[in-house]
Write a protein that holds these residues in place. Structure first.
Motif, PDB file in Angstrom:
ATOM      1  N   ASP A 558       0.818  -1.213   0.000  1.00  0.00           N
ATOM      2  CA  ASP A 558       0.000   0.000   0.000  1.00  0.00           C
ATOM      3  C   ASP A 558       0.853   1.264   0.000  1.00  0.00           C
ATOM      4  OD1 ASP A 558      -2.219  -1.556  -0.094  1.00  0.00           O
ATOM      5  OD2 ASP A 558      -2.825  -1.248   1.990  1.00  0.00           O
ATOM      6  N   ALA A 559       2.006   1.186   0.616  1.00  0.00           N
ATOM      7  CA  ALA A 559       2.883   2.360   0.635  1.00  0.00           C
ATOM      8  C   ALA A 559       3.450   2.659  -0.755  1.00  0.00           C
ATOM      9  CB  ALA A 559       4.019   2.139   1.630  1.00  0.00           C
ATOM     10  N   LEU A 560       3.687   1.619  -1.537  1.00  0.00           N
ATOM     11  CA  LEU A 560       4.360   1.809  -2.822  1.00  0.00           C
ATOM     12  C   LEU A 560       3.438   1.731  -4.031  1.00  0.00           C
ATOM     13  CD1 LEU A 560       6.856   1.282  -0.966  1.00  0.00           C
ATOM     14  CD2 LEU A 560       7.872   0.042  -2.894  1.00  0.00           C
ATOM     15  N   LEU A 561       2.359   0.963  -3.932  1.00  0.00           N
ATOM     16  CA  LEU A 561       1.594   0.619  -5.134  1.00  0.00           C
ATOM     17  C   LEU A 561       0.159   1.129  -5.149  1.00  0.00           C
ATOM     18  CD1 LEU A 561       2.722  -3.125  -5.467  1.00  0.00           C
ATOM     19  CD2 LEU A 561       3.831  -1.077  -6.375  1.00  0.00           C
ATOM     20  N   LYS A 562      -0.363   1.528  -4.032  1.00  0.00           N
ATOM     21  CA  LYS A 562      -1.768   1.906  -3.941  1.00  0.00           C
ATOM     22  C   LYS A 562      -1.971   3.358  -4.355  1.00  0.00           C
ATOM     23  CE  LYS A 562      -5.527   2.162  -0.494  1.00  0.00           C
ATOM     24  NZ  LYS A 562      -5.838   1.930   0.939  1.00  0.00           N
TER      25      LYS A 562
END
Length: 789
Positions: A558-562
């Motif tokens: 979630d930190a990188l892709l959301k």
């Protein structure tokens, strides 16, 4: 006025396909071997006689007036599209001129019994003037813009526009005929060039041979209405006959018959209870069924689209109108989830007939099974096994079908245990090595395969299959879980699952190659690349949703892709993905930047179901609905950046990759079913029982020539595997003591020898070589395995 017989400008400019974000796709439920697509208010690629063979680029309309007005419907009008009837791919299109000159309304279907696309149109002037309406068809028969021949001809006293290439012909006819006709080479002598210059047809060319051609006819309007037929045949006479017959039978009668075919199918179905509340349910099932082949039963295409087709030509013959075994298995699962079980047997028969002799399936293929690309993706060998088991559990097959399909399953199992767990390519068709999704699918397939072996009367195979799966399961973290490091520190976790590790990473190879990126940025460290694929460990029943390793990975994902879109969250495949438009919106050309994938929102929804968070799963289902476009089609990717209106790119809306993506619609149907039953619909119960409930692990580590180990942890048993009979010549004390152990036959073309290394202390070493009895020779090379954590 130019009345030359042959059009000048041969061979025309290079052919190009159209944009891939369709607003509609359609075909009759049975019978008619023709499929059509729609975008920008017009008819796009039409496929015939097979659904993997495009026959035209598009059929569009141009409007002119005496005062110099020129308008191309697809560029100069505002478009809307809708279904005439729910669950029936019959479309009503409306195009309103941006300058307020006209409105064009069109209904589009196919003749349910003939290879003919029909357009019932109505042209309405909105300002006074002497209007002319022209239909322009770009012939691309056999997936080629080049090599088409076009001409103006007459059959049975009726004028038609014809094109032919090899053994396929097309004929365009209007119910009231054409006032004027011409054919020409695109970019030089075609009707569009004539109309933009002269405002009316002034060039009356009768023939354009062996090039990129376009066919133009001025529509005779009576009360502003017309019916246009685009018919196909093995020769020009047959194509003309089909067009004439469809026109004579009448559009309304054919619309009723076309709709009845689809309606009768839906009446036989018992939809999932929750489906009544889900606006994409019938559309998603319809999209999958549209992509079925009528030429070869059981084949289902990935998409009737060519990604960024407007920038691609004859060099990209396949686009997405090919069979990917993975996508097809997902489609079958989607239909089962929707309680549509009638197609599954044919789909399994198709998979059986296209399986390679060694047990794997091609990366992708034409519908006749001929491979297109040559990569090997191990998940595509595992997933058909899981599909069979899902169909069996959902009573889409009979009890005796295990014997019918056992040879296919056994061959696939043999290929997996001989070549897994590493893969030449991951499910995104890029990196090879150890990847979460592939490994999860392989383990699940092998565990399921053990049960199927017992049901098929070959229970002797089951122990080896379970031991192999257990060994791989026990190594998942060794292969894919990293602890500490910059990314872990930034996100506040102790570790996470990475996207991929190289086959020989244990030898210190900690760099991976990322496709579709510029050379300077395509070699990152394995710990720096995260992917949503780690959720497959939950989906396939290998990790619980609340496992700390999964929770850590979700936090990093979630930190990188959301990305929060206007309708809800969506995810990139992995950080650094290069498969998508460039930053300026220009199309993918071998490099680019990957965008957001709606099907990943569906996969995240399944993770929420597994977590018991049904409210969040419902929100994600509604997000998928919000990401749909046109009449409810789900794209492969949606735009993740600021709007670029001149390229048709808007935040949270479809990009130019492909729409619809059949896989995404299948994922939607599965999520509907999972929400209905409050369980992950396609999670294999065998893995859940074995690994999550019974907590089975293994102390076996495998060595093969294609999966070599150089060290194993203390307490592990070394299993040496070969693909032919062997005697393992080995020692654990530097040849002071010599042992010879004959390999056992697994029954799956793998021979194995277990060496008792579990009691050896750290820093000891096992050395071995092979004697090959069938060849009566020694390997003449020693292999060393160190005992070391």
């Amino acid at each position: 006025m130019n009345e030359e017989f042959f059009a000048p400008g041969w061979p025309g400019i290079p052919g190009r396909w159209t944009g891939a974000n369709k607003s509609g796709v359609g075909t009759s439920f049975q019978g008619s071997p023709v499929w059509f697509t729609i975008s920008h208010g017009i008819l796009n690629e039409v496929y015939s006689p097979r659904e993997d063979e495009a026959a035209i680029r598009d059929l569009s309309f141009v409007v002119t007036t005496d005062d110099g007005f020129f308008s191309e419907e697809k560029r100069h009008a505002i478009h809307s599209s809708s279904l005439i009837y729910t669950g029936v791919p019959a479309y009503r299109l409306e195009s309103i001129c941006k300058k307020g000159y006209y409105r064009i309304e069109k209904d589009i279907i196919t003749d349910p019994d003939r290879p003919v696309v029909l357009i019932r149109g109505k042209f309405t002037p909105l300002k006074p003037g002497n209007y002319r309406l022209y239909a322009i068809t770009a012939s691309h028969i056999g997936n080629h813009g080049a090599g088409n021949t076009a001409w103006v001809g007459e059959v049975k006293g009726k004028t038609g526009l014809f094109a032919s290439r090899h053994n396929t012909s097309l004929c365009v006819m209007n119910n009231y005929g054409f006032r004027a006709c011409s054919v020409g080479f695109v970019g030089f002598s075609d009707g569009w060039q004539d109309l933009i210059r002269n405002g009316r047809l002034e060039w009356f060319y009768k023939r354009a041979e062996n090039g990129n051609v376009a066919l133009t006819g001025e529509i005779i309007l009576q009360d502003g209405t017309f019916v246009l037929a685009l018919g196909f045949g093995r020769n020009p006479s047959e194509a003309a006959q089909q067009s004439i017959a469809s026109i004579n039978e009448g559009f309304q009668k054919l619309l009723e018959s076309y709709s009845r075919g689809w309606g009768e199918f839906w009446q036989k179905q018992k939809p999932v209870f929750y489906a009544e509340k889900c606006r994409l349910f019938s559309i998603s099932a319809m999209v999958i069924l549209i992509h079925r082949s009528k030429y070869i039963p059981g084949a289902v295409l990935a998409s009737l689209a060519v990604p960024w087709g407007f920038s691609k030509g004859d060099g990209d013959l396949g686009g997405y109108h090919l069979i990917w075994p993975r996508d097809m298995v997902q489609s079958a699962g989607g239909l089962i989830a929707a309680n549509i079980k009638s197609e599954v047997l044919d789909m399994l028969i198709y998979l059986e007939s296209t399986q390679e002799s060694d047990g794997h399936w091609p990366q992708n293929m034409w519908i006749d099974g001929f491979p297109y690309w040559s990569g090997i993706q191990m998940d595509e060998t595992a997933l058909p096994i899981l599909l069979f088991d899902l169909a069996r559990r959902e009573t889409a097959l009979s009890e005796n079908d295990i014997y019918r399909f056992w040879l296919m399953i056994k061959k696939a199992l043999s290929y997996i245990v001989k070549n897994g767990p590493v893969t030449q390519q991951d499910r995104w068709e890029e990196n090879g090595g150890y990847t979460p999704y592939t490994i999860a699918a392989e383990i699940a397939a092998v565990i399921v395969g053990a049960e199927l072996a017992e049901l098929a009367g070959e229970s002797g195979l089951a122990p080896y299959l379970r031991e192999t799966a257990d060994s791989w399961y026990s190594c998942i973290d060794r292969w894919l879980y990293v602890k500490g490091g910059e990314l872990a520190d930034k996100t506040g976790v102790e570790g996470y699952y990475v996207r991929v590790t190289p086959p020989d990473f244990e030898d210190g190879d900690d760099i991976i190659y990322i496709k579709n990126r510029p050379p300077a940025s395509c070699y990152p460290h394995i710990s720096s690349v995260i992917c949503t694929d780690a959720l497959a460990l939950v989906r396939f029943g290998l990790r619980s949703a609340d496992d700390n390793r999964i929770l850590n990975t979700v936090k990093v994902i979630d930190a990188l892709l959301k990305v929060e879109t206007p309708v809800g969250p969506c995810w990139h495949r992995y950080n650094g993905d290069g498969y998508g438009e460039h930053e300026d919106g220009s199309p993918f050309d071998g490099t680019g930047r990957g965008r957001l994938w709606p099907l990943l929102t569906g996969e995240r929804g399944h993770y929420s179901v597994a977590s018991g968070d049904f409210k969040e799963a419902k929100r994600l289902l509604e997000t998928m609905e919000g990401l749909a476009d046109g009449v409810g089609l789900l794209p492969e990717q949606v735009w993740d950046s600021h709007d670029i209106p001149e390229r048709g790119l808007f935040f949270g809306r479809p990009t130019g990759s492909a729409m619809p993506l059949v896989w995404a619609h299948a994922e939607y149907l599965k999520l509907v079913r999972s929400l209905t039953e409050e369980r992950v619909f396609d999670m294999p119960p065998q893995t859940v029982l074995r690994y999550l409930k019974n907590d089975i692990t293994s102390n076996i580590m495998q060595w093969r020539f294609n999966h070599k180990l150089h060290k194993i942890p203390v307490g592990k048993k070394l299993r040496i595997e070969t693909l032919s009979p062997a005697i393992v010549h080995w020692s654990s004390d530097r040849w002071v003591t010599i042992n010879d152990t004959a390999a056992k036959d697994s029954g799956l073309e793998v021979y194995y020898t277990d060496l008792p290394t579990e009691n050896l202390p750290e820093n000891d070493e096992v050395v071995f070589t092979f004697y090959w009895p069938d060849a009566n020779k020694w390997e003449n090379k020693d292999f060393n395995i160190q005992i070391a954590d």
